[in-house]
Design an enzyme around this catalytic site. Structure first.
Site, PDB file in Angstrom:
ATOM      1  N   THR A 156     103.233  96.156 107.064  1.00 41.00           N
ATOM      2  CA  THR A 156     103.176  95.748 105.715  1.00 41.00           C
ATOM      3  C   THR A 156     102.804  94.399 105.407  1.00 41.00           C
ATOM      4  O   THR A 156     102.169  94.042 104.458  1.00 41.00           O
ATOM      5  CB  THR A 156     104.526  95.987 105.138  1.00 41.00           C
ATOM      6  OG1 THR A 156     105.375  95.512 105.809  1.00 41.00           O
ATOM      7  CG2 THR A 156     104.797  97.615 104.932  1.00 41.00           C
ATOM      8  N   VAL A 157     103.192  93.536 106.570  1.00 39.49           N
ATOM      9  CA  VAL A 157     102.858  92.172 106.199  1.00 39.49           C
ATOM     10  C   VAL A 157     101.479  91.888 106.404  1.00 39.49           C
ATOM     11  O   VAL A 157     100.941  91.283 105.707  1.00 39.49           O
ATOM     12  CB  VAL A 157     103.870  91.414 107.171  1.00 39.49           C
ATOM     13  CG1 VAL A 157     103.563  89.701 107.316  1.00 39.49           C
ATOM     14  CG2 VAL A 157     105.099  91.428 106.996  1.00 39.49           C
ATOM     15  N   GLU A 210     106.641  79.684 108.870  1.00 40.67           N
ATOM     16  CA  GLU A 210     107.391  79.855 107.572  1.00 40.67           C
ATOM     17  C   GLU A 210     107.784  81.212 107.561  1.00 40.67           C
ATOM     18  O   GLU A 210     109.027  81.272 106.918  1.00 40.67           O
ATOM     19  CB  GLU A 210     106.326  79.572 106.465  1.00 40.67           C
ATOM     20  CG  GLU A 210     106.756  79.457 105.177  1.00 40.67           C
ATOM     21  CD  GLU A 210     108.035  78.322 105.011  1.00 40.67           C
ATOM     22  OE1 GLU A 210     109.236  78.562 105.116  1.00 40.67           O
ATOM     23  OE2 GLU A 210     107.616  77.136 104.907  1.00 40.67           O
ATOM     24  N   GLU A 247     117.635  99.408 109.665  1.00 45.53           N
ATOM     25  CA  GLU A 247     116.873 100.195 110.656  1.00 45.53           C
ATOM     26  C   GLU A 247     117.877 101.464 111.180  1.00 45.53           C
ATOM     27  O   GLU A 247     119.095 101.383 110.802  1.00 45.53           O
ATOM     28  CB  GLU A 247     116.695  99.434 112.207  1.00 45.53           C
ATOM     29  CG  GLU A 247     115.927  98.053 111.644  1.00 45.53           C
ATOM     30  CD  GLU A 247     114.563  98.306 111.517  1.00 45.53           C
ATOM     31  OE1 GLU A 247     113.909  99.247 112.010  1.00 45.53           O
ATOM     32  OE2 GLU A 247     114.033  97.361 110.809  1.00 45.53           O
ATOM     33  N   LYS A 274     117.327  83.368 113.174  1.00 45.57           N
ATOM     34  CA  LYS A 274     116.843  82.488 112.022  1.00 45.57           C
ATOM     35  C   LYS A 274     117.351  81.137 112.120  1.00 45.57           C
ATOM     36  O   LYS A 274     116.626  80.138 111.878  1.00 45.57           O
ATOM     37  CB  LYS A 274     116.808  83.177 110.863  1.00 45.57           C
ATOM     38  CG  LYS A 274     115.799  84.645 110.745  1.00 45.57           C
ATOM     39  CD  LYS A 274     116.235  85.447 109.567  1.00 45.57           C
ATOM     40  CE  LYS A 274     115.546  86.670 109.487  1.00 45.57           C
ATOM     41  NZ  LYS A 274     116.033  87.712 108.499  1.00 45.57           N
ATOM     42  N   GLY A 333     110.063  91.900 103.071  1.00 45.61           N
ATOM     43  CA  GLY A 333     109.175  92.514 102.062  1.00 45.61           C
ATOM     44  C   GLY A 333     107.904  92.359 102.708  1.00 45.61           C
ATOM     45  O   GLY A 333     107.486  90.889 102.711  1.00 45.61           O
TER      46      GLY A 333
END
Lengths: 440, 440
Positions: free
Chosen positions: B14-15, B131, B192, B207, B304
């Protein structure tokens, strides 16, 4: 790029002095990051003798900002003089003409001359940077120009004036009047002796004009902004908003609509649950709605010497790293002429507070006028004061009582027409209060 | 810089697919801004036949990510393969070694190999940009590295995992159990099939390790992070938090303390009035506390396809503009070794929920144990269920009842010692729940 990046600063008030100290304090870190030293070499200010927390003796002093701007000993000119014309404009123009990068915090200058100055910068192959001009320490310029570069922006809006947000926050928290809160804001240094520029919405409008240009790739068009300030907001509006699940904020809103780009500054009711509603006191916030990220909100200090200096220093560092692109995101030649959406075409919900005479037929007449203008009402709230109810249990006293209407989405034109009719019918004792609602 | 900036993308989920479409859609705008065209020229993915909303025929197809990374026909390699080792590491290493810029969204890779890869990029004179690896579409990396460059950061913390925030938000809104909400999150695709990585706090830790490095100029030190997930949070904790004016969030927190840098991931009680407490559902948020700006908060989509692609495209554009500096803010050689603060030295407020047997002396004994450990209590809340009260008006039934203590600032070591003593005294029926409080 190993030689020092030499910076000249014009204006050593709280922002300028803080920037000088910050660059000294972070010298080692910044040099490591940028691969070169950023060094303030020259300054100018009104008062040479004031104590600012650093030694002026090591810096070249200029009496005249234009002379500093033209000096061959700087690579970057930082304008912190203020004012949309006069010395600020002259000095920035001189700096660009003589091939220096410019960093400015001056939104008034940009709102009026931004495009011309950006064109001059391009012609001379230098950059014009202005992160500090909007929302102080919040990196909204960088976010719009760089971080959201892949996005198509549909709306940008925010709380861009700390003075107004402070006043509205205090009115809500303490039930005080606008005038009382303004006085406190002046006493605390949050508002100027002449507060018109802030509370009239003009400061917000200047900032909004810059955000609009970056968000939509259009030339700055500050004259097109519909501006309404906060001085008409009364405690009853704050209370009614609260009761209906809203909070009142002075927002600057730029939005892409079917008829063009809408730019407006006005008191706005926002849902209490929204991110922007949580922003209290002198804090600023900007929300960007865009196709890929949907919604990004940035919250932080909109003013203050250190916060604004933080943005100035960030710009200086970007320039030292050679990384600034066109001032408004694309070269001036590629900026589009903004298609202005007429304010009367604005579509949204409205809060209408009428001060109606308490007599039979008044409410019915008001509601009928709304229906005639094709306005659907989400709610009608009429609170008779306990006093009035005691004096006159019949509800026929004729004393003025507040009637609040919340509409579904309608147009500014329809609301104004309906309100004018209601006034014409003679049922209201005072000028109606109309506040736009920004629902999502 | 007028030749095209050629991009190779490894991974077209999707990315990746969104990034390809976004670059095509914004082509004109980006070309105007950057002064050159950004063009995806080559791709690799697991499945060549899947429909992705664009024509693969115009792009060079590679079966092997490493071969794409080494190809002479790209300037920038975008890694969207995932995994901390294996093909992602091989391909990124190959790209850097052959002088390509790298853009990655892979926090696991960075948490483990970030410093080594950054050093390789420096050696080869190219950039490593990421980023998209933290908080999806929120420009937190850029903000820390560039916008707040003049600041000294004291703390950075945030909601970095949308799955956990979704679960906690639903538990609060609907009074559901953790398991019910997890199941819904899985059904909706927010979690998941094996949710350990998210709900155990490990994704947040990866992160956080990246944010810590940028905030404090230290080498990534993911192993030092204290990690606690959210699976022990029960509806009663959510209710008690609400009653006491707090909300429970899974936070990643990196903080400069007297004994070193504290890095921790755990369920945290935050005041309901704080900006971070307003962030509900899959949204992410990061707050940065720093000397000049005081506090800046960024809120937006943490995941997303489009939001993450927005960050990938922003990185690509920065590289095309020639503007990226050292990956972690300063060159790898200038990164400091992190001084780890031991978790037992952590100082803060605590929420302690004990399930105590309802009998004389139990509460007194618990409170005494706290006092012995020099812990001051801000509040003690004991709600006997109505049931219990009816069955046994005397308060001597011995049935387990929840007792909640809120402490003033104390140390992790003191809390653990006191809780162990309480357990040893035999007054509690279950393992106590301990949740740290982040007050401001």
């Amino acid at each position: 790029m190993s030689h020092d990046f030499r910076v000249g600063i014009a204006g050593l008030g709280t922002v300028g002095a803080s920037a000088v100290r910050m660059l000294a304090r972070q010298d080692e870190q910044l040099t490591a990051r940028l691969g070169r030293r950023v060094r303030v070499t020259a300054v100018t200010a009104r008062d040479r003798t004031r104590e600012r927390g650093f030694d002026l003796a090591t810096l070249t002093w200029f009496d005249d900002p234009v002379a500093l701007a033209r000096s061959g000993d700087i690579d970057c000119f930082v304008e912190l003089i203020g004012g949309e014309d006069g010395p600020a404009l002259e000095a920035v123009t001189a700096a660009l003409e003589t091939g220096k990068h410019v960093v400015t915090a001056n939104k008034a200058l940009l709102a009026r001359h931004g495009v011309t100055l950006a064109a001059l910068a391009e012609k001379k192959g230098v950059s014009l940077a202005f992160e500090a001009s909007v929302a102080g320490g919040i990196p909204v310029i960088k976010t719009l120009r760089e971080a959201l570069g892949g996005n198509s922006v549909s709306r940008v809006y925010g709380i861009l004036n700390g003075t107004c947000n402070y006043i509205l926050s205090r009115m809500e928290a303490e039930g005080l009047s606008f005038d009382e809160c303004l006085k406190d804001a002046q006493r605390l240094g949050y508002a100027e002796a002449d507060p018109t520029f802030d509370i009239g919405g003009f400061d917000t409008a200047h900032k909004l004009s810059i955000l609009t240009s970056l968000a939509f790739g259009t030339e700055i068009d500050a004259e097109a902004i519909y501006v309404e300030g906060i001085s008409s907001i009364s405690p009853i509006d704050i209370r009614m908003a609260d009761e209906l699940g809203y909070r009142i904020k002075l927002l600057g809103v730029a939005e892409r609509t079917k008829t063009g780009i809408e730019q407006r500054v006005h008191p706005t009711m926002v849902p209490k649950s929204s991110a922007i509603a949580q922003v209290m006191g002198v804090t600023n916030a900007v929300t960007i709605d865009a196709d890929a990220v949907r919604e990004v909100t940035l919250v932080g200090p909109g003013a203050g010497g250190d916060a604004t200096a933080s943005a100035v220093v960030a710009d200086i560092c970007d320039l030292a790293a050679g990384g600034a692109g066109p001032a408004f995101g694309v070269p001036v030649g590629a900026l589009r002429k903004p298609e202005r959406a007429a304010m009367r075409m604005h579509t949204g919900g409205y809060y209408v507070r009428l001060t109606a005479y308490d007599r039979p037929g008044a409410a019915a007449s008001i509601v009928t006028r709304m229906a005639e203008a094709d306005i659907s009402l989400e709610s009608i709230v009429q609170h008779r004061s306990e006093d009035a109810a005691q004096r006159d249990p019949s509800g026929r006293s004729g004393a003025p009582v507040p009637v609040v209407l919340i509409t579904y989405a309608t147009t500014e034109a329809a609301i104004r027409k309906a309100v004018d009719k209601v006034i014409g019918d003679g049922h209201v004792a005072e000028a109606p209060q109309v506040i736009r609602i920004e629902r999502e």
